[in-house]
Design an enzyme around this catalytic site. Structure first.
Site, PDB file in Angstrom:
ATOM      1  N   CYS A   1      -0.353  -4.186  -6.989  1.00 56.90           N
ATOM      2  CA  CYS A   1      -0.633  -5.605  -6.761  1.00 56.90           C
ATOM      3  C   CYS A   1      -1.653  -6.136  -7.759  1.00 56.90           C
ATOM      4  CB  CYS A   1      -1.116  -5.843  -5.327  1.00 56.90           C
ATOM      5  SG  CYS A   1      -2.730  -5.143  -4.964  1.00 56.90           S
TER       6      CYS A   1
ATOM      7  N   SER B   1       3.825  -7.527   0.664  1.00 60.29           N
ATOM      8  CA  SER B   1       4.309  -8.748   0.025  1.00 60.29           C
ATOM      9  C   SER B   1       3.816  -9.983   0.774  1.00 60.29           C
ATOM     10  CB  SER B   1       5.838  -8.757  -0.013  1.00 60.29           C
ATOM     11  OG  SER B   1       6.361  -8.899   1.307  1.00 60.29           O
TER      12      SER B   1
ATOM     13  N   GLU C   1       7.429   3.747   5.406  1.00 63.43           N
ATOM     14  CA  GLU C   1       8.425   4.764   5.732  1.00 63.43           C
ATOM     15  C   GLU C   1       9.110   5.311   4.479  1.00 63.43           C
ATOM     16  OE1 GLU C   1      10.391   0.661   6.135  1.00 63.43           O
ATOM     17  OE2 GLU C   1       8.425   1.604   6.425  1.00 63.43           O
ATOM     18  N   ARG C   2       8.800   4.734   3.302  1.00 63.24           N
ATOM     19  CA  ARG C   2       9.427   5.214   2.072  1.00 63.24           C
ATOM     20  C   ARG C   2       8.755   6.463   1.514  1.00 63.24           C
ATOM     21  NH1 ARG C   2      10.154  -0.612  -1.032  1.00 63.24           N
ATOM     22  NH2 ARG C   2      11.807  -1.453   0.305  1.00 63.24           N
TER      23      ARG C   2
ATOM     24  N   PHE D   1       4.108   1.078   0.250  1.00 69.04           N
ATOM     25  CA  PHE D   1       4.571   2.315  -0.379  1.00 69.04           C
ATOM     26  C   PHE D   1       3.828   2.631  -1.662  1.00 69.04           C
ATOM     27  CE2 PHE D   1       7.062  -0.833  -2.744  1.00 69.04           C
ATOM     28  CZ  PHE D   1       7.002  -0.333  -4.036  1.00 69.04           C
TER      29      PHE D   1
END
Length: 496
Positions: A280, A225, A175-176, A148
């Protein structure tokens, strides 16, 4: 309320299946819904890509590059619209969204050079009258699963180069915040990409598992993640697929006593709090060498942070916006409370900021925590929010050991005026991307991006030269044309 569908075989489709709310994180309100693809929908996308592959792989690389040139122009022409979509669903401030898009466009520019990138190697007279050469051929249908936090840039780390190399692609974005990703894919069709070469399916774990288990998918790229990266890497490998899975991070900056402290503070502010720390490559830990340097660093950071503004994406004067969901807001605040409970000092507290006109938004303010130690939960975890922690070390070697001992090895940097220290640091630190007085050492598009340790699963990094190798397979041809009329004898020895 509008429903975001899927892009399959050049058409936007909906399958009437499950849906999920998409939020505007600045207001906390549901703005639209996104369909979560069924297994049948994902399989239809794969089938479309498979059908398009034979013709696309045989399209001359220069013609594939021309599509990318037109795509680049369309991205630039529609930049403001794309950035507004990113802001509405991610919360990223407009100037930050524009920076994200530009870095994505740079990867498209790199893909425009694919005729040169795919040139093989040739050796004439490798043996008597024997020529040998290699070329790089596409894999087939490949897939990308993206996060996202960079809905424009990270997908463009993947599909432009994969497609330019002759593959067809199935993309599963987050999907966010799916709107900008889907719109960018439509622009590529407008640029002349044939139907079926790029397909987009929105979905959750059901869609991901379908991609991982379908034998028609030859390779999978992932960013997200570490627990999910490890799952995807293991599952893809068990199914015989090539896989690069980029995971989490805990990026440290060493601040040496000789550092230009004012410039260091300015660099840390942007690297720690830009995009609400949802990067990240965000710098989340400053390791100050010596108490004098640490005290100066904390004092200057505390003063500088008084001027930081958190707020809605539509106000370009804001420095950063909300985090992605209410649950993530609570998670980030929980890590701040955890550090405080464990004995750290919360110097600047960003919990429950007051953002006028946006009381229901998912906001966390810039937070500074001093005297953090490696045994604390807040130090060990990837917080992924606007939180900068300060750890104190007595020497450079102690600071480097902290970094080397952490499970993540994505990015790091050192602030110093000492060339010898900088060289020693870059040569010996066990991290994949290193900055010297550069807080976010994200490689440019013609290098490759990737960390070490549990920040990357796979042998090849993302985009750049490693991207070309990931999305192609080498074939070596050895050729000989015997002289006509000459009869050759049989040889049973190994050729040399």
């Amino acid at each position: 309320m509008s429903v975001i569908g899927h892009l399959i075989d050049g058409e936007i489709i909906t399958d009437g299946g499950r849906t999920q709310d998409v939020y505007n994180p600045s207001t906390g309100a549901v703005s639209k819904q996104v369909e979560l693809a069924t297994v049948a929908t994902v399989e239809a996308a794969i089938a479309s890509a498979q059908a398009a592959f034979p013709e696309w792989r045989n399209t001359p690389p220069i013609k594939r590059a021309r599509v990318m040139f037109r795509f680049k122009e369309l991205l630039e022409q529609n930049a403001e619209k794309i950035c507004a979509m990113i802001g509405e669903e991610h919360g990223k401030i407009s100037h930050d969204a524009m920076g994200e898009l530009q870095r994505g466009i740079e990867n498209v520019e790199y893909a425009c050079g694919v005729p040169e990138l795919l040139k093989g190697e040739f050796s004439r007279n490798a043996g008597p009258g024997i020529d040998s050469w290699s070329d790089f051929q596409p894999l087939g249908v490949v897939a990308g699963i993206t996060p996202f936090n960079f809905p424009a840039m990270v997908p463009m780390w993947m599909f432009p180069l994969a497609i330019a190399c002759g593959n067809t692609f199935v993309l599963k974005p987050s999907e966010r915040d799916p709107s900008s990703t889907l719109y960018i894919a439509q622009l590529l069709l407008e640029a002349g990409l044939p139907k079926g070469v790029l397909n987009v399916v929105n979905g959750d774990k059901e869609a991901v598992d379908t991609l991982l288990n379908d034998e028609r998918i030859k390779a999978v790229s992932f960013v997200g993640s570490t627990p999910i990266a490890e799952y995807i890497y293991k599952t893809a490998n068990a199914n015989g697929k090539r896989c690069q899975a980029l995971g989490g991070a805990k990026n440290h900056a060493i601040v040496m006593p000789d550092a230009d402290m004012d410039n260091t503070v300015n660099q840390l502010l942007g690297a720690a709090f830009g995009s609400s720390g949802e990067r990240c490559m965000a710098l989340s830990v400053a390791v100050a060498v010596g108490d004098e340097a640490a005290d100066a660093l904390v004092s200057k950071l505390q003063e500088a942070m008084k001027g930081l503004k958190v707020g809605a994406f539509c106000d370009a004067s804001n420095d950063f916006g909300p985090v992605i969901t209410r649950a993530h807001e609570q998670k980030v605040s929980g890590y701040i409370s955890s550090a405080e409970k464990d004995g750290a000092t919360v110097v600047v507290d960003g919990r429950n900021p007051q953002v006028e006109g946006y009381a229901e938004g998912f906001f966390v303010g810039a937070t500074l925590i001093d005297r953090v130690t490696p045994d604390m939960e807040s130090y060990q975890a990837e917080i992924f929010g606007p939180v900068l922690q300060v750890v104190r070390a007595s020497s450079m070697d102690e600071a480097m050991k902290l970094i080397d001992d952490h499970e993540y090895g994505n990015g790091t940097c050192i602030f110093t005026r000492d060339g010898e220290a900088a060289r020693y640091f870059s040569d010996n630190i066990q991290v994949g991307m290193v900055g010297i007085n550069v807080p976010l050492p994200v490689p440019v598009a013609y290098h490759s991006f990737g960390g070490w340790k549990r920040s990357l699963f796979g042998d090849l990094h993302a985009y750049g030269p490693d991207g070309v190798r990931f999305y192609t397979k080498r074939k070596t041809i050895t050729q000989r044309w015997p002289s006509s009329g000459v009869r050759e004898g049989v040889s049973f020895s190994f050729p040399s």
